[in-house]
Design a protein around this motif. Structure first.
Motif, PDB file in Angstrom:
ATOM      1  N   GLY A 132       0.802  -1.219   0.000  1.00 39.26           N
ATOM      2  CA  GLY A 132       0.000   0.000   0.000  1.00 39.26           C
ATOM      3  C   GLY A 132       0.835   1.270   0.000  1.00 39.26           C
ATOM      4  O   GLY A 132       2.011   1.269   0.398  1.00 39.26           O
ATOM      5  N   GLN A 133       0.224   2.351  -0.437  1.00 37.86           N
ATOM      6  CA  GLN A 133       0.874   3.660  -0.435  1.00 37.86           C
ATOM      7  C   GLN A 133       0.326   4.457   0.750  1.00 37.86           C
ATOM      8  O   GLN A 133      -0.659   5.171   0.638  1.00 37.86           O
ATOM      9  CB  GLN A 133       0.612   4.388  -1.754  1.00 37.86           C
ATOM     10  N   TYR A 134       0.979   4.312   1.878  1.00 40.14           N
ATOM     11  CA  TYR A 134       0.545   4.952   3.110  1.00 40.14           C
ATOM     12  C   TYR A 134       1.668   5.830   3.642  1.00 40.14           C
ATOM     13  O   TYR A 134       2.769   5.872   3.091  1.00 40.14           O
ATOM     14  CB  TYR A 134       0.163   3.896   4.149  1.00 40.14           C
ATOM     15  N   VAL A 214      -3.635   9.922   4.128  1.00 40.36           N
ATOM     16  CA  VAL A 214      -3.621   9.613   2.689  1.00 40.36           C
ATOM     17  C   VAL A 214      -5.026   9.578   2.105  1.00 40.36           C
ATOM     18  O   VAL A 214      -5.269  10.054   0.998  1.00 40.36           O
ATOM     19  CB  VAL A 214      -2.907   8.264   2.434  1.00 40.36           C
ATOM     20  N   ILE A 215      -5.962   9.000   2.866  1.00 38.39           N
ATOM     21  CA  ILE A 215      -7.353   8.884   2.410  1.00 38.39           C
ATOM     22  C   ILE A 215      -8.192   9.942   3.121  1.00 38.39           C
ATOM     23  O   ILE A 215      -8.381   9.876   4.334  1.00 38.39           O
ATOM     24  CB  ILE A 215      -7.916   7.483   2.699  1.00 38.39           C
ATOM     25  N   PRO A 216      -8.704  10.938   2.410  1.00 35.05           N
ATOM     26  CA  PRO A 216      -9.498  12.006   3.030  1.00 35.05           C
ATOM     27  C   PRO A 216     -10.741  11.465   3.740  1.00 35.05           C
ATOM     28  O   PRO A 216     -11.400  10.553   3.247  1.00 35.05           O
ATOM     29  CB  PRO A 216      -9.887  12.888   1.828  1.00 35.05           C
ATOM     30  N   GLY A 233      -9.380  -0.579  -1.619  1.00 36.14           N
ATOM     31  CA  GLY A 233      -9.458   0.052  -2.931  1.00 36.14           C
ATOM     32  C   GLY A 233      -8.132   0.642  -3.359  1.00 36.14           C
ATOM     33  O   GLY A 233      -7.802   0.665  -4.556  1.00 36.14           O
ATOM     34  N   ARG A 234      -7.335   1.120  -2.415  1.00 33.44           N
ATOM     35  CA  ARG A 234      -6.018   1.666  -2.720  1.00 33.44           C
ATOM     36  C   ARG A 234      -5.017   0.579  -3.106  1.00 33.44           C
ATOM     37  O   ARG A 234      -4.044   0.849  -3.814  1.00 33.44           O
ATOM     38  CB  ARG A 234      -5.476   2.447  -1.514  1.00 33.44           C
ATOM     39  N   LEU A 235      -5.233  -0.630  -2.612  1.00 30.10           N
ATOM     40  CA  LEU A 235      -4.307  -1.713  -2.918  1.00 30.10           C
ATOM     41  C   LEU A 235      -4.444  -2.205  -4.349  1.00 30.10           C
ATOM     42  O   LEU A 235      -3.465  -2.612  -4.969  1.00 30.10           O
ATOM     43  CB  LEU A 235      -4.534  -2.896  -1.958  1.00 30.10           C
TER      44      LEU A 235
END
Length: 335
Positions: A132-134, A214-216, A233-235
């Protein structure tokens, strides 16, 4: 003598009932995680340890009392001076409310569902942190989503309230107390349930925490109703999303079926005026699930904001305090 396989032990099955009661929509969607833990920042990630101490204490005293006295929760209440209806009515209400969050995995299948839940939750946590992009650093540095001060005090109070709310799951566990042979097994069941539940709670909370910057609106139930799905969903792993949805669906359906089965056994005496057993079971099932469906129609956001808190506050007076005082005292008298 051959040593018993730990996976076949009765106490692990009882621990699975605890987890099965906890793993409802509120927990599975991680809505509870953001509401009670993640919004308080990194300190909130430690609060499941406190919350489940409250729940575990109630679990132990109530389950051990039910086991040692050969009684279910309604009979336990009757032993403390309640009439049969006085014991049955609050039990019916609480059981129906618990159905909203997916409780009552009261069969041997609970253990297998528990294994699946543990596997999938840990898998999601690992994959989201590996691929993930965290931004964990930014999440730690950022101010908590909750602006209440002092933050630590509110985080502690929130955890205690959640622990009181989840303490009502003791009714599920008490229903299977008869499979435990002695107090030592009761302790093992509660310790196992505590460890497994806390690990999963922290795993989900930590995963979400890594994505708060990262996720609003990740911690805003009115905007992001299913936080864990936002992370999935981000993955970009569609198969993982499908696996999670299937697991959650099975958990809720199994819980509903378990509620119906447990409810029929528990409240059969109240409906003896219906002579046909199958019809009697059908009526009990419809009533319990109907009450749950009506409550759920008000929406998850309303339930999270008001329903769980109300049950938690009621639980303090009606369950938590009596468990740690009256029930604990009676158990000591039997030592």
């Amino acid at each position: 003598m051959k040593k018993q396989n730990i996976f076949a032990t009765s106490y692990l099955g009882v621990a699975a009932v605890w987890l099965g009661g906890h793993f409802g929509p509120g927990f599975a969607t991680s809505a509870f995680s953001v509401t009670y833990y993640v919004k308080y920042g990194w300190v909130g990630l430690l609060m499941p340890l406190l919350a489940m101490l409250v729940t575990g204490g109630v679990m132990f005293y109530m389950t051990e009392y039910a086991r040692s006295h050969g009684s279910g929760e309604a009979n336990v209440l009757m032993n403390f001076g309640f009439s049969y209806w006085g014991a049955a009515i609050p039990t019916i209400i609480i059981s129906a409310l618990l159905c909203l969050y997916g409780s009552k995995l009261l069969s041997k299948a609970s253990k297998y569902m528990m294994y699946a839940i543990v596997l999938v939750v840990i898998l999601i946590a690992v994959l989201s942190l590996v691929f993930g992009q965290y931004d964990l650093g930014a999440a730690i540095a950022a101010a908590p989503i909750s602006t209440k001060e002092p933050n630590l005090v509110h985080a502690i109070l929130s955890a205690i309230l959640y622990g009181c709310f989840q303490s009502t799951i003791c009714f599920n566990v008490m229903s299977v107390a008869d499979v435990l042979e002695n107090r030592e097994e009761t302790k093992k069941a509660i310790i196992a349930g505590y460890i497994i539940t806390v690990i999963l709670m922290i795993a989900i909370a930590f995963t979400l925490f890594c994505y708060v910057t990262v996720i609003p609106d990740l911690c805003n139930p009115g905007v992001v109703a299913v936080p864990i799905m936002a992370v999935l969903g981000r993955l970009g792993f569609s198969w993982l999303t499908i696996v999670f949805v299937v697991l959650m669906t099975l958990a809720v359906l199994t819980s509903a079926a378990g509620l119906a089965n447990a409810g029929c056994a528990r409240f059969d005496r109240l409906f003896t005026f219906i002579k046909n057993q199958q019809l009697r079971r059908a009526v009990i099932t419809v009533i319990l699930l109907g009450i749950a469906a009506i409550g759920a129609s008000f929406g998850m956001k309303a339930l999270l904001q008001k329903g769980t808190s109300i049950i938690g506050y009621i639980g303090i007076l009606a369950l938590v305090l009596p468990a740690f005082t009256i029930v604990r005292s009676k158990l000591k008298q039997n030592d």
